[in-house]
Scaffold this motif. Sequence first.
Motif, PDB file in Angstrom:
ATOM      1  N   ILE A 194       4.334  15.927   4.045  1.00 36.36           N
ATOM      2  CA  ILE A 194       5.675  16.381   3.862  1.00 36.36           C
ATOM      3  C   ILE A 194       6.186  16.311   5.238  1.00 36.36           C
ATOM      4  CG2 ILE A 194       7.004  18.077   2.737  1.00 36.36           C
ATOM      5  CD1 ILE A 194       4.792  18.791   0.741  1.00 36.36           C
ATOM      6  N   HIS A 195       7.554  15.900   5.406  1.00 37.48           N
ATOM      7  CA  HIS A 195       8.199  15.727   6.441  1.00 37.48           C
ATOM      8  C   HIS A 195       7.335  14.972   7.555  1.00 37.48           C
ATOM      9  CE1 HIS A 195      11.028  18.593   4.797  1.00 37.48           C
ATOM     10  NE2 HIS A 195      10.267  19.623   4.763  1.00 37.48           N
ATOM     11  N   PRO A 196       6.882  13.760   7.080  1.00 36.61           N
ATOM     12  CA  PRO A 196       5.987  12.952   8.264  1.00 36.61           C
ATOM     13  C   PRO A 196       6.697  12.568   9.178  1.00 36.61           C
ATOM     14  CG  PRO A 196       6.792  11.665   6.380  1.00 36.61           C
ATOM     15  CD  PRO A 196       7.384  13.014   6.043  1.00 36.61           C
ATOM     16  N   ARG A 197       6.055  12.000  10.016  1.00 39.82           N
ATOM     17  CA  ARG A 197       6.597  11.214  11.322  1.00 39.82           C
ATOM     18  C   ARG A 197       6.994   9.716  10.787  1.00 39.82           C
ATOM     19  NH1 ARG A 197       1.123  10.929  13.689  1.00 39.82           N
ATOM     20  NH2 ARG A 197       1.632   8.759  13.809  1.00 39.82           N
ATOM     21  N   LYS A 198       7.940   9.071  11.727  1.00 40.17           N
ATOM     22  CA  LYS A 198       8.420   7.999  11.372  1.00 40.17           C
ATOM     23  C   LYS A 198       7.703   6.477  11.647  1.00 40.17           C
ATOM     24  CE  LYS A 198      13.275   9.430  12.289  1.00 40.17           C
ATOM     25  NZ  LYS A 198      14.474   9.218  12.945  1.00 40.17           N
ATOM     26  N   ASP A 199       6.357   6.789  11.930  1.00 44.13           N
ATOM     27  CA  ASP A 199       5.721   5.534  12.710  1.00 44.13           C
ATOM     28  C   ASP A 199       4.318   5.572  12.048  1.00 44.13           C
ATOM     29  OD1 ASP A 199       4.594   7.962  13.571  1.00 44.13           O
ATOM     30  OD2 ASP A 199       4.416   7.088  15.746  1.00 44.13           O
ATOM     31  N   LEU A 200       4.315   5.924  10.610  1.00 45.43           N
ATOM     32  CA  LEU A 200       2.982   5.953   9.985  1.00 45.43           C
ATOM     33  C   LEU A 200       2.717   4.417   9.604  1.00 45.43           C
ATOM     34  CD1 LEU A 200       2.869   9.304   8.398  1.00 45.43           C
ATOM     35  CD2 LEU A 200       1.677   8.597  10.280  1.00 45.43           C
ATOM     36  N   PRO A 201       1.601   4.046   9.082  1.00 41.14           N
ATOM     37  CA  PRO A 201       1.191   2.663   8.611  1.00 41.14           C
ATOM     38  C   PRO A 201       1.871   2.566   7.391  1.00 41.14           C
ATOM     39  CG  PRO A 201      -0.776   3.482   9.507  1.00 41.14           C
ATOM     40  CD  PRO A 201       0.295   4.529   9.314  1.00 41.14           C
ATOM     41  N   VAL A 202       2.725   1.439   7.061  1.00 42.34           N
ATOM     42  CA  VAL A 202       3.193   0.960   5.816  1.00 42.34           C
ATOM     43  C   VAL A 202       3.024  -0.273   5.494  1.00 42.34           C
ATOM     44  CG1 VAL A 202       5.560   0.646   4.833  1.00 42.34           C
ATOM     45  CG2 VAL A 202       5.219   2.755   6.223  1.00 42.34           C
ATOM     46  N   VAL A 203       2.910  -0.442   4.233  1.00 42.46           N
ATOM     47  CA  VAL A 203       2.710  -1.815   3.325  1.00 42.46           C
ATOM     48  C   VAL A 203       3.967  -1.823   2.437  1.00 42.46           C
ATOM     49  CG1 VAL A 203       1.275  -3.207   1.975  1.00 42.46           C
ATOM     50  CG2 VAL A 203       0.317  -1.837   3.839  1.00 42.46           C
ATOM     51  N   ALA A 204       4.838  -2.411   2.965  1.00 38.82           N
ATOM     52  CA  ALA A 204       6.276  -2.516   2.203  1.00 38.82           C
ATOM     53  C   ALA A 204       6.106  -3.187   0.916  1.00 38.82           C
ATOM     54  CB  ALA A 204       7.060  -2.765   3.266  1.00 38.82           C
ATOM     55  N   GLY A 205       6.940  -2.865   0.032  1.00 42.24           N
ATOM     56  CA  GLY A 205       7.211  -3.527  -1.428  1.00 42.24           C
ATOM     57  C   GLY A 205       7.108  -2.548  -2.509  1.00 42.24           C
ATOM     58  N   ALA A 206       7.801  -2.823  -3.542  1.00 42.48           N
ATOM     59  CA  ALA A 206       7.879  -1.982  -4.494  1.00 42.48           C
ATOM     60  C   ALA A 206       6.418  -2.098  -5.086  1.00 42.48           C
ATOM     61  CB  ALA A 206       9.001  -2.526  -5.623  1.00 42.48           C
ATOM     62  N   LEU A 207       5.986  -0.879  -5.695  1.00 43.58           N
ATOM     63  CA  LEU A 207       4.500  -0.755  -5.947  1.00 43.58           C
ATOM     64  C   LEU A 207       4.194  -1.775  -6.961  1.00 43.58           C
ATOM     65  CD1 LEU A 207       4.274   3.151  -5.990  1.00 43.58           C
ATOM     66  CD2 LEU A 207       2.564   1.648  -4.834  1.00 43.58           C
ATOM     67  N   THR A 208       4.681  -1.887  -8.380  1.00 47.40           N
ATOM     68  CA  THR A 208       4.199  -2.853  -9.369  1.00 47.40           C
ATOM     69  C   THR A 208       4.392  -4.336  -8.860  1.00 47.40           C
ATOM     70  OG1 THR A 208       4.420  -1.406 -11.065  1.00 47.40           O
ATOM     71  CG2 THR A 208       4.586  -3.767 -11.739  1.00 47.40           C
ATOM     72  N   GLU A 209       5.664  -4.672  -8.208  1.00 49.31           N
ATOM     73  CA  GLU A 209       5.891  -6.074  -7.901  1.00 49.31           C
ATOM     74  C   GLU A 209       5.117  -6.563  -6.815  1.00 49.31           C
ATOM     75  OE1 GLU A 209       9.066  -4.653 -10.543  1.00 49.31           O
ATOM     76  OE2 GLU A 209       8.239  -3.889  -9.005  1.00 49.31           O
ATOM     77  N   SER A 210       4.572  -5.558  -5.993  1.00 49.85           N
ATOM     78  CA  SER A 210       3.810  -5.915  -4.785  1.00 49.85           C
ATOM     79  C   SER A 210       2.293  -5.948  -4.756  1.00 49.85           C
ATOM     80  CB  SER A 210       4.240  -5.069  -3.712  1.00 49.85           C
ATOM     81  OG  SER A 210       3.681  -3.830  -3.379  1.00 49.85           O
ATOM     82  N   GLY A 211       1.704  -6.003  -6.087  1.00 49.72           N
ATOM     83  CA  GLY A 211       0.549  -5.828  -6.505  1.00 49.72           C
ATOM     84  C   GLY A 211      -0.192  -4.593  -6.576  1.00 49.72           C
ATOM     85  N   CYS A 212       0.577  -3.453  -6.509  1.00 47.59           N
ATOM     86  CA  CYS A 212      -0.050  -2.120  -6.717  1.00 47.59           C
ATOM     87  C   CYS A 212      -1.248  -1.655  -5.813  1.00 47.59           C
ATOM     88  CB  CYS A 212      -0.291  -1.778  -8.167  1.00 47.59           C
ATOM     89  SG  CYS A 212      -0.455   0.081  -8.512  1.00 47.59           S
ATOM     90  N   ARG A 213      -1.274  -1.981  -4.396  1.00 52.79           N
ATOM     91  CA  ARG A 213      -2.169  -1.799  -3.866  1.00 52.79           C
ATOM     92  C   ARG A 213      -2.385  -0.471  -3.422  1.00 52.79           C
ATOM     93  NH1 ARG A 213      -1.276  -5.700   1.121  1.00 52.79           N
ATOM     94  NH2 ARG A 213      -3.307  -5.209   1.710  1.00 52.79           N
ATOM     95  N   VAL A 214      -3.912  -0.068  -3.166  1.00 54.95           N
ATOM     96  CA  VAL A 214      -4.221   1.215  -2.700  1.00 54.95           C
ATOM     97  C   VAL A 214      -5.175   0.987  -1.688  1.00 54.95           C
ATOM     98  CG1 VAL A 214      -3.800   2.615  -4.978  1.00 54.95           C
ATOM     99  CG2 VAL A 214      -6.074   1.437  -4.407  1.00 54.95           C
TER     100      VAL A 214
END
Length: 164
Positions: free
Chosen positions: A143-163
């Motif tokens: 909660i209230h994270p830094r701005k530079d954490l790793p991101v895999v961008a994309g809407a969840l369902t439409e981008s394959g719902c990766r975990v």
Amino acid sequence: MTKVKAATVQRKTVQLTAYITGYSYWDNTPPGSAEIARPVVHRLAGGKGSYADPITLAVGHSIANGRQTLDVPAGTRIYLKRLKKYAIVEDVCGDGPRPQAGPCHTGHRGHPWFDIYVGGGSSTASKAQACMNRITALQTVIIHPRKDLPVVAGALTESGCRVF
């Protein structure tokens, strides 16, 4: 009732375990819509998961004397490590006159409950449901994270719902 500690309101970064579920275009209130209760970044539920475009997150709330109080303030950013996505509180989880009696407000086995928007409007209801099933679990969030954490961008369902 499971509440996120008061330190989060003071914008202190807090890591905790939360129960993460999903909701989609197909099972939103009203169904077949992307309407949200507390718009901050988006007019409708959405987002790609970056810090600048976080995904809409619904939180528990209560209603007392006609006044709605969210368990986590609208606009709070949360990072979901397992999904590598940022989210922002813009919606509520739980319907009816006593949402405080529902699981989003009371939590899951002592953990806060957060419901992330998985999208699905340009997909099928069954694909959105499969995504919701895949992401549902106890997960580490910030909660209230830094701005530079790793991101895999994309809407969840439409981008394959990766975990991860």
